[in-house]
Design a protein around this motif. Structure first.
Motif, mmCIF file in Angstrom:
data_model
loop_
_atom_site.group_PDB
_atom_site.id
_atom_site.type_symbol
_atom_site.label_atom_id
_atom_site.label_comp_id
_atom_site.label_asym_id
_atom_site.label_seq_id
_atom_site.Cartn_x
_atom_site.Cartn_y
_atom_site.Cartn_z
ATOM 1 N N ARG A 67 3.235 15.694 -15.917
ATOM 2 C CA ARG A 67 4.146 15.103 -16.673
ATOM 3 C C ARG A 67 5.620 15.206 -16.034
ATOM 4 O O ARG A 67 6.387 14.164 -16.317
ATOM 5 C CB ARG A 67 4.348 16.028 -17.849
ATOM 6 C CG ARG A 67 5.180 15.558 -19.182
ATOM 7 C CD ARG A 67 5.258 16.683 -19.963
ATOM 8 N NE ARG A 67 6.209 16.302 -21.157
ATOM 9 C CZ ARG A 67 6.489 17.272 -22.061
ATOM 10 N NH1 ARG A 67 5.740 18.366 -22.325
ATOM 11 N NH2 ARG A 67 7.563 16.761 -22.990
ATOM 12 N N PHE A 68 5.978 15.857 -15.167
ATOM 13 C CA PHE A 68 7.512 15.777 -14.526
ATOM 14 C C PHE A 68 7.173 14.612 -13.696
ATOM 15 O O PHE A 68 8.033 13.710 -13.795
ATOM 16 C CB PHE A 68 7.477 16.915 -13.639
ATOM 17 C CG PHE A 68 8.769 16.884 -12.780
ATOM 18 C CD1 PHE A 68 9.974 17.170 -13.230
ATOM 19 C CD2 PHE A 68 8.530 16.608 -11.360
ATOM 20 C CE1 PHE A 68 11.075 17.026 -12.209
ATOM 21 C CE2 PHE A 68 9.712 16.345 -10.692
ATOM 22 C CZ PHE A 68 10.867 16.652 -10.858
ATOM 23 N N GLU A 70 5.247 11.858 -13.617
ATOM 24 C CA GLU A 70 5.122 10.593 -14.482
ATOM 25 C C GLU A 70 6.524 10.175 -15.145
ATOM 26 O O GLU A 70 6.770 9.095 -15.045
ATOM 27 C CB GLU A 70 4.026 10.784 -15.641
ATOM 28 C CG GLU A 70 2.651 10.813 -15.227
ATOM 29 C CD GLU A 70 2.183 9.673 -14.698
ATOM 30 O OE1 GLU A 70 2.768 8.416 -14.996
ATOM 31 O OE2 GLU A 70 1.350 9.717 -13.593
ATOM 32 N N GLU A 71 7.356 11.165 -15.403
ATOM 33 C CA GLU A 71 8.650 10.920 -15.997
ATOM 34 C C GLU A 71 9.572 10.407 -14.779
ATOM 35 O O GLU A 71 10.236 9.317 -14.922
ATOM 36 C CB GLU A 71 9.201 12.145 -16.577
ATOM 37 C CG GLU A 71 10.646 11.839 -17.070
ATOM 38 C CD GLU A 71 10.877 10.879 -18.371
ATOM 39 O OE1 GLU A 71 11.972 10.412 -18.556
ATOM 40 O OE2 GLU A 71 9.832 10.579 -18.828
ATOM 41 N N LYS A 72 9.371 11.069 -13.711
ATOM 42 C CA LYS A 72 10.154 10.436 -12.382
ATOM 43 C C LYS A 72 9.709 8.956 -12.085
ATOM 44 O O LYS A 72 10.796 8.101 -12.086
ATOM 45 C CB LYS A 72 9.898 11.164 -11.164
ATOM 46 C CG LYS A 72 10.619 12.775 -11.306
ATOM 47 C CD LYS A 72 11.956 12.320 -11.137
ATOM 48 C CE LYS A 72 12.784 13.654 -10.765
ATOM 49 N NZ LYS A 72 14.246 13.366 -10.991
ATOM 50 N N ARG A 74 8.423 6.815 -14.053
ATOM 51 C CA ARG A 74 8.776 5.781 -15.049
ATOM 52 C C ARG A 74 10.209 5.472 -15.091
ATOM 53 O O ARG A 74 10.871 4.319 -15.028
ATOM 54 C CB ARG A 74 8.534 6.548 -16.333
ATOM 55 C CG ARG A 74 8.883 5.518 -17.653
ATOM 56 C CD ARG A 74 9.197 6.503 -18.933
ATOM 57 N NE ARG A 74 10.141 7.464 -19.086
ATOM 58 C CZ ARG A 74 11.399 7.122 -19.500
ATOM 59 N NH1 ARG A 74 11.649 5.861 -19.219
ATOM 60 N NH2 ARG A 74 12.326 8.029 -19.483
ATOM 61 N N LYS A 75 11.014 6.527 -14.570
ATOM 62 C CA LYS A 75 12.467 6.197 -14.477
ATOM 63 C C LYS A 75 12.886 5.408 -13.183
ATOM 64 O O LYS A 75 13.673 4.566 -13.194
ATOM 65 C CB LYS A 75 13.503 7.603 -14.422
ATOM 66 C CG LYS A 75 13.618 8.656 -15.695
ATOM 67 C CD LYS A 75 14.227 9.715 -15.527
ATOM 68 C CE LYS A 75 14.440 10.607 -16.897
ATOM 69 N NZ LYS A 75 14.990 11.711 -16.553
ATOM 70 N N GLU A 78 11.917 1.892 -14.200
ATOM 71 C CA GLU A 78 12.831 1.474 -15.049
ATOM 72 C C GLU A 78 14.251 1.005 -14.353
ATOM 73 O O GLU A 78 14.635 0.022 -14.665
ATOM 74 C CB GLU A 78 13.236 2.295 -16.177
ATOM 75 C CG GLU A 78 14.322 2.026 -17.282
ATOM 76 C CD GLU A 78 14.402 3.213 -18.236
ATOM 77 O OE1 GLU A 78 15.562 3.441 -18.478
ATOM 78 O OE2 GLU A 78 13.537 3.663 -18.852
#
Length: 86
Positions: A67-68, A70-72, A74-75, A78
């Protein structure tokens, strides 16, 4: 290469010469170079230890799970998509 001259007490000079005679080093240059390189290694390890301690003491731990990451990702995507035109 520049030369550096070092004055050594006789017992230290004898010790170094015995290490050379034993075949552990080719000459005094190699002996002193090995000391300097070992010192550089120790210094690098000390710096790494300091940085690891800073990290360990930097706050509450967070889980580095899928999860960590994947968020990295995504950012990063972006942010990158805003900077680079399509």
């Amino acid at each position: 290469m520049d030369a550096i001259y070092v004055n050594l007490p006789e017992e230290v000079k004898s010790y170094v010469q015995s290490r050379i005679a034993a075949g552990e080093y080719q000459d005094m240059d190699e002996y002193f170079l090995s000391l300097i390189l070992a010192d550089q290694d120790r210094h690098a390890i000390d710096r790494l230890d300091d940085e690891l301690r800073k990290g360990l003491n930097s706050g509450e731990p967070i889980p580095l799970d899928d999860r960590f990451w994947e968020e990295k990702r995504r950012k990063i995507i972006e942010t990158y998509s805003k900077v680079v035109p399509k």
